[in-house]
Design a protein around this motif. Structure first.
Motif, PDB file in Angstrom:
ATOM      1  N   ILE A 190       0.846  -1.192   0.000  1.00 56.10           N
ATOM      2  CA  ILE A 190       0.000   0.000   0.000  1.00 56.10           C
ATOM      3  C   ILE A 190       0.880   1.241   0.000  1.00 56.10           C
ATOM      4  CG2 ILE A 190      -1.701   1.329   1.301  1.00 56.10           C
ATOM      5  CD1 ILE A 190      -2.760  -1.376   2.366  1.00 56.10           C
ATOM      6  N   LYS A 191       0.586   2.126  -0.936  1.00 52.35           N
ATOM      7  CA  LYS A 191       1.249   3.429  -1.032  1.00 52.35           C
ATOM      8  C   LYS A 191       0.242   4.406  -1.629  1.00 52.35           C
ATOM      9  CE  LYS A 191       3.476   2.514  -5.530  1.00 52.35           C
ATOM     10  NZ  LYS A 191       2.498   1.626  -6.052  1.00 52.35           N
ATOM     11  N   ASP A 192       0.591   5.677  -1.675  1.00 51.96           N
ATOM     12  CA  ASP A 192      -0.314   6.673  -2.252  1.00 51.96           C
ATOM     13  C   ASP A 192      -0.740   6.255  -3.659  1.00 51.96           C
ATOM     14  OD1 ASP A 192      -0.102   8.140   0.051  1.00 51.96           O
ATOM     15  OD2 ASP A 192       1.019   9.797  -0.837  1.00 51.96           O
ATOM     16  N   ASN A 193      -1.986   6.576  -3.975  1.00 48.87           N
ATOM     17  CA  ASN A 193      -2.602   6.282  -5.267  1.00 48.87           C
ATOM     18  C   ASN A 193      -2.855   4.804  -5.504  1.00 48.87           C
ATOM     19  OD1 ASN A 193      -2.920   8.997  -6.090  1.00 48.87           O
ATOM     20  ND2 ASN A 193      -0.730   9.062  -6.554  1.00 48.87           N
ATOM     21  N   CYS A 194      -2.989   4.046  -4.420  1.00 47.16           N
ATOM     22  CA  CYS A 194      -3.466   2.666  -4.498  1.00 47.16           C
ATOM     23  C   CYS A 194      -4.905   2.646  -3.998  1.00 47.16           C
ATOM     24  CB  CYS A 194      -2.650   1.745  -3.583  1.00 47.16           C
ATOM     25  SG  CYS A 194      -1.041   1.304  -4.200  1.00 47.16           S
ATOM     26  N   VAL A 195      -5.684   1.760  -4.594  1.00 45.37           N
ATOM     27  CA  VAL A 195      -7.019   1.493  -4.059  1.00 45.37           C
ATOM     28  C   VAL A 195      -6.874   0.312  -3.116  1.00 45.37           C
ATOM     29  CG1 VAL A 195      -9.355   0.709  -4.599  1.00 45.37           C
ATOM     30  CG2 VAL A 195      -8.249   2.440  -6.034  1.00 45.37           C
ATOM     31  N   VAL A 196      -7.401   0.486  -1.911  1.00 38.88           N
ATOM     32  CA  VAL A 196      -7.309  -0.531  -0.876  1.00 38.88           C
ATOM     33  C   VAL A 196      -8.724  -0.959  -0.502  1.00 38.88           C
ATOM     34  CG1 VAL A 196      -6.516  -1.030   1.469  1.00 38.88           C
ATOM     35  CG2 VAL A 196      -5.210   0.560   0.023  1.00 38.88           C
ATOM     36  N   ALA A 197      -8.906  -2.259  -0.347  1.00 40.49           N
ATOM     37  CA  ALA A 197     -10.157  -2.798   0.194  1.00 40.49           C
ATOM     38  C   ALA A 197      -9.806  -3.470   1.511  1.00 40.49           C
ATOM     39  CB  ALA A 197     -10.782  -3.792  -0.776  1.00 40.49           C
ATOM     40  N   MET A 198     -10.530  -3.089   2.571  1.00 37.76           N
ATOM     41  CA  MET A 198     -10.223  -3.652   3.889  1.00 37.76           C
ATOM     42  C   MET A 198     -11.502  -3.987   4.637  1.00 37.76           C
ATOM     43  SD  MET A 198      -9.229  -0.497   6.360  1.00 37.76           S
ATOM     44  CE  MET A 198     -10.433   0.751   6.806  1.00 37.76           C
ATOM     45  N   HIS A 199     -11.395  -5.004   5.471  1.00 37.02           N
ATOM     46  CA  HIS A 199     -12.421  -5.269   6.459  1.00 37.02           C
ATOM     47  C   HIS A 199     -11.913  -4.670   7.759  1.00 37.02           C
ATOM     48  CE1 HIS A 199     -15.572  -7.519   4.588  1.00 37.02           C
ATOM     49  NE2 HIS A 199     -14.711  -8.337   4.006  1.00 37.02           N
ATOM     50  N   TYR A 200     -12.835  -4.199   8.588  1.00 37.11           N
ATOM     51  CA  TYR A 200     -12.426  -3.556   9.836  1.00 37.11           C
ATOM     52  C   TYR A 200     -13.505  -3.690  10.896  1.00 37.11           C
ATOM     53  CZ  TYR A 200     -15.785   0.026   8.728  1.00 37.11           C
ATOM     54  OH  TYR A 200     -16.961   0.670   8.452  1.00 37.11           O
ATOM     55  N   THR A 201     -13.047  -3.574  12.123  1.00 36.86           N
ATOM     56  CA  THR A 201     -13.940  -3.391  13.262  1.00 36.86           C
ATOM     57  C   THR A 201     -13.365  -2.245  14.069  1.00 36.86           C
ATOM     58  OG1 THR A 201     -14.593  -5.713  13.323  1.00 36.86           O
ATOM     59  CG2 THR A 201     -14.941  -4.438  15.342  1.00 36.86           C
ATOM     60  N   LEU A 202     -14.204  -1.280  14.380  1.00 37.00           N
ATOM     61  CA  LEU A 202     -13.814  -0.091  15.142  1.00 37.00           C
ATOM     62  C   LEU A 202     -14.424  -0.176  16.525  1.00 37.00           C
ATOM     63  CD1 LEU A 202     -12.850   2.858  15.600  1.00 37.00           C
ATOM     64  CD2 LEU A 202     -14.916   3.598  14.391  1.00 37.00           C
ATOM     65  N   THR A 203     -13.580  -0.032  17.558  1.00 40.09           N
ATOM     66  CA  THR A 203     -14.065  -0.018  18.937  1.00 40.09           C
ATOM     67  C   THR A 203     -13.515   1.202  19.665  1.00 40.09           C
ATOM     68  OG1 THR A 203     -12.219  -1.403  19.689  1.00 40.09           O
ATOM     69  CG2 THR A 203     -14.259  -2.539  19.103  1.00 40.09           C
ATOM     70  N   ASN A 204     -14.157   1.539  20.784  1.00 38.78           N
ATOM     71  CA  ASN A 204     -13.668   2.622  21.631  1.00 38.78           C
ATOM     72  C   ASN A 204     -12.833   2.034  22.763  1.00 38.78           C
ATOM     73  OD1 ASN A 204     -15.563   1.597  23.454  1.00 38.78           O
ATOM     74  ND2 ASN A 204     -17.001   3.276  23.164  1.00 38.78           N
ATOM     75  N   ASP A 205     -12.388   2.889  23.687  1.00 35.87           N
ATOM     76  CA  ASP A 205     -11.550   2.440  24.799  1.00 35.87           C
ATOM     77  C   ASP A 205     -12.237   1.389  25.666  1.00 35.87           C
ATOM     78  OD1 ASP A 205      -9.238   3.839  24.254  1.00 35.87           O
ATOM     79  OD2 ASP A 205      -9.719   5.522  25.571  1.00 35.87           O
ATOM     80  N   GLU A 206     -13.562   1.419  25.722  1.00 39.14           N
ATOM     81  CA  GLU A 206     -14.310   0.467  26.538  1.00 39.14           C
ATOM     82  C   GLU A 206     -14.551  -0.860  25.809  1.00 39.14           C
ATOM     83  OE1 GLU A 206     -15.445   3.829  26.190  1.00 39.14           O
ATOM     84  OE2 GLU A 206     -14.241   4.203  27.995  1.00 39.14           O
ATOM     85  N   GLY A 207     -14.110  -0.955  24.549  1.00 39.47           N
ATOM     86  CA  GLY A 207     -14.296  -2.176  23.777  1.00 39.47           C
ATOM     87  C   GLY A 207     -15.634  -2.265  23.067  1.00 39.47           C
ATOM     88  N   GLN A 208     -16.425  -1.192  23.138  1.00 37.65           N
ATOM     89  CA  GLN A 208     -17.730  -1.161  22.463  1.00 37.65           C
ATOM     90  C   GLN A 208     -17.512  -1.022  20.956  1.00 37.65           C
ATOM     91  OE1 GLN A 208     -19.970   2.362  23.392  1.00 37.65           O
ATOM     92  NE2 GLN A 208     -21.795   1.652  22.340  1.00 37.65           N
ATOM     93  N   VAL A 209     -18.162  -1.878  20.167  1.00 40.35           N
ATOM     94  CA  VAL A 209     -18.049  -1.804  18.712  1.00 40.35           C
ATOM     95  C   VAL A 209     -18.828  -0.584  18.228  1.00 40.35           C
ATOM     96  CG1 VAL A 209     -18.577  -2.941  16.516  1.00 40.35           C
ATOM     97  CG2 VAL A 209     -17.725  -4.291  18.455  1.00 40.35           C
ATOM     98  N   LEU A 210     -18.130   0.312  17.534  1.00 39.02           N
ATOM     99  CA  LEU A 210     -18.735   1.535  17.004  1.00 39.02           C
ATOM    100  C   LEU A 210     -19.123   1.375  15.539  1.00 39.02           C
ATOM    101  CD1 LEU A 210     -16.266   4.121  18.577  1.00 39.02           C
ATOM    102  CD2 LEU A 210     -18.473   3.359  19.480  1.00 39.02           C
ATOM    103  N   ASP A 211     -18.367   0.555  14.813  1.00 34.87           N
ATOM    104  CA  ASP A 211     -18.637   0.345  13.393  1.00 34.87           C
ATOM    105  C   ASP A 211     -17.872  -0.905  12.963  1.00 34.87           C
ATOM    106  OD1 ASP A 211     -19.648   0.778  10.843  1.00 34.87           O
ATOM    107  OD2 ASP A 211     -18.191   2.330  10.324  1.00 34.87           O
ATOM    108  N   SER A 217     -17.285  -3.613   9.213  1.00 29.89           N
ATOM    109  CA  SER A 217     -17.657  -4.018   7.854  1.00 29.89           C
ATOM    110  C   SER A 217     -18.181  -5.455   7.834  1.00 29.89           C
ATOM    111  CB  SER A 217     -16.455  -3.888   6.917  1.00 29.89           C
ATOM    112  OG  SER A 217     -15.422  -4.775   7.322  1.00 29.89           O
ATOM    113  N   GLU A 218     -18.266  -6.082   8.987  1.00 25.77           N
ATOM    114  CA  GLU A 218     -18.727  -7.471   9.076  1.00 25.77           C
ATOM    115  C   GLU A 218     -20.090  -7.617   8.397  1.00 25.77           C
ATOM    116  OE1 GLU A 218     -19.850 -10.761  12.458  1.00 25.77           O
ATOM    117  OE2 GLU A 218     -18.363  -9.226  12.953  1.00 25.77           O
ATOM    118  N   GLY A 219     -20.186  -8.622   7.533  1.00 27.38           N
ATOM    119  CA  GLY A 219     -21.434  -8.877   6.827  1.00 27.38           C
ATOM    120  C   GLY A 219     -21.650  -7.974   5.625  1.00 27.38           C
ATOM    121  N   ARG A 220     -20.685  -7.131   5.335  1.00 29.00           N
ATOM    122  CA  ARG A 220     -20.778  -6.211   4.188  1.00 29.00           C
ATOM    123  C   ARG A 220     -19.555  -6.389   3.305  1.00 29.00           C
ATOM    124  NH1 ARG A 220     -21.649  -0.668   7.496  1.00 29.00           N
ATOM    125  NH2 ARG A 220     -19.470  -1.141   7.791  1.00 29.00           N
ATOM    126  N   ASP A 221     -19.562  -5.697   2.171  1.00 28.81           N
ATOM    127  CA  ASP A 221     -18.375  -5.673   1.320  1.00 28.81           C
ATOM    128  C   ASP A 221     -17.269  -4.925   2.051  1.00 28.81           C
ATOM    129  OD1 ASP A 221     -19.640  -7.013  -0.765  1.00 28.81           O
ATOM    130  OD2 ASP A 221     -20.245  -5.152  -1.774  1.00 28.81           O
TER     131      ASP A 221
END
Length: 153
Positions: A3-24, A26-30
């Protein structure tokens, strides 16, 4: 390909806060696709992507300054209900575009007391440390059109 500038990247992710709560997630999506280097994602996550490749999985913590910024108390204001012309029921959680000298700013209603409405122009994740669990699914060179438009197609 790394990965470098001007690349298209596709990623799966899970975003959590300090308390471990899932905020967002990509699970179940593209996978989320973005153009690296175009600031389509928060800067701290974009920096962590640099040099990664398909199949890489990693965790990264992003401080508020490289995410949605720190909270600014001056972005919280009390305004008269009459400022919301044409809106009959004003409720906590509603979002609007406030017109400012710097242009439109999204605001969220945080309190309604009588004829006074408190609005917050901070991003809902401002001031928060964010934790990402990421897996890289695809990396490719961006097309000329994607580079011109500053986002992945």
């Amino acid at each position: 390909m790394q990965i470098k500038d001007n690349c298209v990247v596709a990623m799966h992710y899970t975003l959590t806060n300090d308390e471990g709560q899932v905020l967002d997630s990509s699970e179940g999506r593209d996978p989320l696709k973005f153009l690296q280097g175009a600031h389509n994602i928060i800067i701290g996550l974009e920096k962590a992507m640099e040099g990664k490749q398909v199949g890489d999985a990693f965790d990264v913590t992003v401080e508020p300054e490289e995410a949605y910024g720190i909270r600014h108390e001056q972005m919280i204001q009390k305004v008269p209900k009459s400022a919301f012309q044409g809106v009959d029921d004003i409720e906590v959680g509603m979002s609007f575009q406030a017109q400012t000298e710097q242009g439109p700013v999204p605001v969220t209603i945080t309190e309604v007391t009588g004829d006074v409405v408190t609005v917050d122009g901070n991003h809902e994740l401002a001031g928060q440390r964010l934790h990402f669990k990421v897996s890289i699914e695809e990396v490719r060179e961006a097309t000329a059109e994607e580079q011109e438009h500053n986002h992945a197609h």
